[in-house]
Motif scaffolding. Structure first.
Motif, PDB file in Angstrom:
ATOM      1  N   SER A  96      -5.600   2.674   5.957  1.00 58.44           N
ATOM      2  CA  SER A  96      -4.965   1.668   4.987  1.00 58.44           C
ATOM      3  C   SER A  96      -3.855   1.331   4.819  1.00 58.44           C
ATOM      4  CB  SER A  96      -5.620   2.013   3.760  1.00 58.44           C
ATOM      5  OG  SER A  96      -7.191   2.270   3.854  1.00 58.44           O
ATOM      6  N   ILE A 104      -8.654  -2.577  -5.250  1.00 61.61           N
ATOM      7  CA  ILE A 104      -9.260  -1.641  -4.310  1.00 61.61           C
ATOM      8  C   ILE A 104      -9.305  -0.251  -5.067  1.00 61.61           C
ATOM      9  CG2 ILE A 104      -8.574  -0.412  -2.226  1.00 61.61           C
ATOM     10  CD1 ILE A 104      -7.555  -2.822  -0.730  1.00 61.61           C
ATOM     11  N   GLN A 137     -11.839   3.815  -1.607  1.00 58.48           N
ATOM     12  CA  GLN A 137     -11.680   2.606  -0.318  1.00 58.48           C
ATOM     13  C   GLN A 137     -10.795   2.781   0.392  1.00 58.48           C
ATOM     14  OE1 GLN A 137     -12.496  -0.253  -3.410  1.00 58.48           O
ATOM     15  NE2 GLN A 137     -14.069  -1.074  -1.986  1.00 58.48           N
ATOM     16  N   LEU A 138      -9.505   3.441   0.158  1.00 62.17           N
ATOM     17  CA  LEU A 138      -8.680   3.760   0.720  1.00 62.17           C
ATOM     18  C   LEU A 138      -8.509   4.955   1.740  1.00 62.17           C
ATOM     19  CD1 LEU A 138      -5.598   2.660  -1.763  1.00 62.17           C
ATOM     20  CD2 LEU A 138      -6.385   1.495   0.012  1.00 62.17           C
ATOM     21  N   THR A 139      -8.024   4.837   2.910  1.00 65.87           N
ATOM     22  CA  THR A 139      -7.701   5.542   3.912  1.00 65.87           C
ATOM     23  C   THR A 139      -6.344   5.714   4.413  1.00 65.87           C
ATOM     24  OG1 THR A 139      -8.819   4.528   5.766  1.00 65.87           O
ATOM     25  CG2 THR A 139     -10.630   5.815   4.604  1.00 65.87           C
ATOM     26  N   SER A 142      -1.938   4.712  -4.795  1.00 63.45           N
ATOM     27  CA  SER A 142      -1.758   3.472  -4.101  1.00 63.45           C
ATOM     28  C   SER A 142      -2.777   2.383  -4.790  1.00 63.45           C
ATOM     29  CB  SER A 142      -1.979   3.803  -2.686  1.00 63.45           C
ATOM     30  OG  SER A 142      -1.798   2.414  -1.731  1.00 63.45           O
ATOM     31  N   SER A 143      -3.889   2.696  -5.098  1.00 64.88           N
ATOM     32  CA  SER A 143      -4.814   1.946  -5.577  1.00 64.88           C
ATOM     33  C   SER A 143      -4.569   1.363  -7.024  1.00 64.88           C
ATOM     34  CB  SER A 143      -6.135   2.617  -5.797  1.00 64.88           C
ATOM     35  OG  SER A 143      -7.153   1.999  -6.720  1.00 64.88           O
ATOM     36  N   ILE A 199      -4.992  -3.600   4.969  1.00 64.41           N
ATOM     37  CA  ILE A 199      -6.158  -3.630   4.269  1.00 64.41           C
ATOM     38  C   ILE A 199      -6.779  -5.056   4.256  1.00 64.41           C
ATOM     39  CG2 ILE A 199      -5.235  -1.847   2.556  1.00 64.41           C
ATOM     40  CD1 ILE A 199      -4.368  -3.986   0.610  1.00 64.41           C
ATOM     41  N   VAL A 226       0.769  -1.254  -0.056  1.00 62.72           N
ATOM     42  CA  VAL A 226      -0.071   0.157  -0.095  1.00 62.72           C
ATOM     43  C   VAL A 226       0.787   1.430   0.028  1.00 62.72           C
ATOM     44  CG1 VAL A 226      -1.871   1.295   1.389  1.00 62.72           C
ATOM     45  CG2 VAL A 226      -1.880  -1.425   1.192  1.00 62.72           C
ATOM     46  N   THR A 272      -3.787   8.197  -2.505  1.00 63.68           N
ATOM     47  CA  THR A 272      -4.495   6.961  -2.727  1.00 63.68           C
ATOM     48  C   THR A 272      -4.681   6.478  -3.955  1.00 63.68           C
ATOM     49  OG1 THR A 272      -6.585   8.312  -2.173  1.00 63.68           O
ATOM     50  CG2 THR A 272      -5.925   7.255  -0.375  1.00 63.68           C
ATOM     51  N   LEU A 276       1.874   6.719   2.782  1.00 63.64           N
ATOM     52  CA  LEU A 276       0.488   6.722   1.909  1.00 63.64           C
ATOM     53  C   LEU A 276       0.229   8.115   1.828  1.00 63.64           C
ATOM     54  CD1 LEU A 276      -1.617   5.192   0.486  1.00 63.64           C
ATOM     55  CD2 LEU A 276      -2.510   5.124   2.750  1.00 63.64           C
TER      56      LEU A 276
END
Length: 191
Positions: A166, A157, A161-163, A146-147, A170, A78, A143, A138
């Protein structure tokens, strides 16, 4: 009829024995676990156990049918992998393990020891699994990147959906994580 599989029976038996308490691992009653071993050269599954002390034929296979928090094993996938890929960060880059709050909140990020280790290399942050450098990384990566990185590794993902949390875990299956890590061992090629 001949059926061919990638399964390594010696590895499968060993994995089964480990998860079912036959190797001295002090499992507590009621604790469940699952594991997947993948071949990094082709992505094939060599061994997989979907639960401990399973007695049903068609029961829940936790290795593929559940997504549980991966905890710190998510950090290279991530945070740090995308930082290397998209930001060209070297593993000797300095990251900070100092007091930090999740962005937009008053909630502090903590580690198991409630301590701060100050500046360290990204490599050390991975080795000692520090949470604050992971969250900071991150936030630097973003995000979206990362996604994108996770999706290339077979972990679907969305950025939405990533915070920040995360960064330290995950929801993913052991099969997804094993094949994602295989790409690291295979020069970046995901199967």
């Amino acid at each position: 009829l001949k059926i061919y599989t990638a399964m390594n029976m010696k590895m499968q038996k060993r994995l089964y024995k480990v998860l079912n308490g036959g190797t001295g691992v002090p499992w507590q009653n009621g604790i469940q676990a699952a594991a997947t071993v993948a071949n990094p050269k082709n992505g094939r599954i060599l061994a997989q156990v979907g639960g401990r002390n399973v007695t049903t034929m068609f029961g829940l296979n936790r290795a593929v049918q559940t997504n549980r928090s991966s905890g710190s094993t998510a950090k290279p996938l991530v945070d740090y992998g995308p930082a290397i890929e998209y930001l060209n960060w070297p593993t000797y880059r300095t990251v900070q393990d100092t007091a930090y709050k999740y962005p937009g909140t008053n909630t502090s990020v903590h580690d198991f020891d409630d301590e701060y280790e100050g500046n360290m290399t990204m490599r050390k942050a991975i080795v000692v699994s520090r949470n604050i450098p992971a969250v900071r990384t991150l936030m630097d990566v973003g995000t979206t990147r990362s996604s994108e990185f996770l999706n290339k590794l077979g972990i679907a993902i969305k950025a939405s959906q990533l915070t920040a949390s995360s960064a330290i875990g995950i929801n993913v299956s052991t099969e997804q994580e094993a094949t994602a890590y295989s790409a690291f061992a295979n020069g970046g090629t995901y199967y």
